[in-house]
Design an enzyme around this catalytic site. Structure first.
Site, PDB file in Angstrom:
ATOM      1  N   ASP A 176      -1.324  -0.813   4.928  1.00 41.51           N
ATOM      2  CA  ASP A 176      -1.820   0.676   4.958  1.00 41.51           C
ATOM      3  C   ASP A 176      -1.058   1.143   6.328  1.00 41.51           C
ATOM      4  O   ASP A 176      -0.650   2.432   6.320  1.00 41.51           O
ATOM      5  CB  ASP A 176      -3.260   0.588   5.122  1.00 41.51           C
ATOM      6  CG  ASP A 176      -3.932   2.026   5.496  1.00 41.51           C
ATOM      7  OD1 ASP A 176      -3.601   2.834   4.580  1.00 41.51           O
ATOM      8  OD2 ASP A 176      -4.525   2.246   6.464  1.00 41.51           O
ATOM      9  N   GLU A 207       2.525   3.863  -4.246  1.00 41.57           N
ATOM     10  CA  GLU A 207       1.654   2.472  -4.588  1.00 41.57           C
ATOM     11  C   GLU A 207       2.960   1.452  -5.229  1.00 41.57           C
ATOM     12  O   GLU A 207       3.008   0.545  -5.002  1.00 41.57           O
ATOM     13  CB  GLU A 207       0.532   2.799  -5.252  1.00 41.57           C
ATOM     14  CG  GLU A 207      -0.506   3.580  -4.344  1.00 41.57           C
ATOM     15  CD  GLU A 207      -1.173   2.419  -3.480  1.00 41.57           C
ATOM     16  OE1 GLU A 207      -0.789   1.261  -3.237  1.00 41.57           O
ATOM     17  OE2 GLU A 207      -2.142   3.073  -2.698  1.00 41.57           O
ATOM     18  N   HIS A 264      -9.203  -0.384   2.993  1.00 48.94           N
ATOM     19  CA  HIS A 264      -9.875  -0.029   4.131  1.00 48.94           C
ATOM     20  C   HIS A 264     -11.318  -0.585   4.069  1.00 48.94           C
ATOM     21  O   HIS A 264     -12.284  -0.041   4.718  1.00 48.94           O
ATOM     22  CB  HIS A 264     -10.181   1.553   4.114  1.00 48.94           C
ATOM     23  CG  HIS A 264      -8.939   2.248   3.670  1.00 48.94           C
ATOM     24  ND1 HIS A 264      -7.902   2.602   4.575  1.00 48.94           N
ATOM     25  CD2 HIS A 264      -8.773   2.991   2.687  1.00 48.94           C
ATOM     26  CE1 HIS A 264      -7.097   3.279   4.306  1.00 48.94           C
ATOM     27  NE2 HIS A 264      -7.276   3.566   2.894  1.00 48.94           N
ATOM     28  N   ASP A 298      -4.538  -2.472  -3.009  1.00 52.82           N
ATOM     29  CA  ASP A 298      -5.728  -2.026  -3.252  1.00 52.82           C
ATOM     30  C   ASP A 298      -5.473  -0.822  -4.175  1.00 52.82           C
ATOM     31  O   ASP A 298      -6.535  -0.180  -4.444  1.00 52.82           O
ATOM     32  CB  ASP A 298      -6.263  -1.418  -1.970  1.00 52.82           C
ATOM     33  CG  ASP A 298      -5.416  -0.337  -1.367  1.00 52.82           C
ATOM     34  OD1 ASP A 298      -4.381   0.194  -1.983  1.00 52.82           O
ATOM     35  OD2 ASP A 298      -5.503  -0.048  -0.242  1.00 52.82           O
ATOM     36  N   ASP A 358       0.916  -1.232   0.155  1.00 50.26           N
ATOM     37  CA  ASP A 358      -0.153  -0.171   0.159  1.00 50.26           C
ATOM     38  C   ASP A 358       0.831   1.196  -0.029  1.00 50.26           C
ATOM     39  O   ASP A 358       2.029   1.257   0.405  1.00 50.26           O
ATOM     40  CB  ASP A 358      -0.859   0.140   1.155  1.00 50.26           C
ATOM     41  CG  ASP A 358      -2.162   0.975   1.060  1.00 50.26           C
ATOM     42  OD1 ASP A 358      -2.415   1.219  -0.144  1.00 50.26           O
ATOM     43  OD2 ASP A 358      -2.789   0.977   2.059  1.00 50.26           O
ATOM     44  N   GLY A 359       0.210   2.384  -0.420  1.00 52.18           N
ATOM     45  CA  GLY A 359       0.631   3.538  -0.404  1.00 52.18           C
ATOM     46  C   GLY A 359      -0.005   4.607   0.348  1.00 52.18           C
ATOM     47  O   GLY A 359      -1.157   4.280   0.261  1.00 52.18           O
TER      48      GLY A 359
END
Length: 147
Positions: free
Chosen positions: A136, A50, A126, A72, A12-13
């Site tokens: 995250d 990302e 999320h 994501d 994740d970023g």
């Protein structure tokens, strides 16, 4: 050893402002072992973070193993699975003939992807998926704090 076992990776970023300070996170799980990676940049974009998360995760792998990379980011997923083959055919240009944004990161990712057996999996961000939530958390941990 279980021949069907796959390395599980979540990436994740995160970015506070776009552009702005950003972080990336990667969570790798192989059986009972887990590795947490994170880092960041003072001035970056969410898309760059990302991409960096996937690059850093793949760079940490020392030998080829089958893996599932869960992310994501539609940008990264679509880039790898749909856009990149066309960009390469056009000399790293978009359909409109413009240079691909973040080309250095895409080219590094392309090089890493070619050496691994990867199953790509998009997950909703999320949404309570534990690996994604961990990635995250790591990405946010990687965001540089203001001095």
């Amino acid at each position: 050893m279980n021949k069907n076992r796959k390395l599980q990776i979540w990436t994740d970023g995160a970015c506070k402002g776009n552009p702005g300070p950003g972080g990336w996170g990667a969570y790798l799980v192989w059986g009972e072992k887990a590795l947490e990676l994170c880092g960041g940049e003072v001035e970056t974009t969410n898309n760059q973070m990302e991409l960096t998360a996937v690059i850093e995760a793949l760079s940490a792998i020392k030998r080829p193993v089958p893996m599932v990379v869960s992310l994501d980011s539609q940008y990264v997923k679509n880039g790898i699975l749909e856009w990149m083959p066309q960009w390469k055919k056009r000399g790293w240009k978009t359909a409109a003939g413009k240079p691909v944004k973040n080309i250095e990161l895409w080219q590094k990712l392309d090089q890493l992807v070619s050496t691994h057996d990867i199953e790509w999996k998009w997950v909703k961000g999320h949404a309570g998926e534990p690996g994604n939530e961990k990635a995250d958390e790591l990405a946010n941990r990687g965001v540089p704090k203001k001095a």
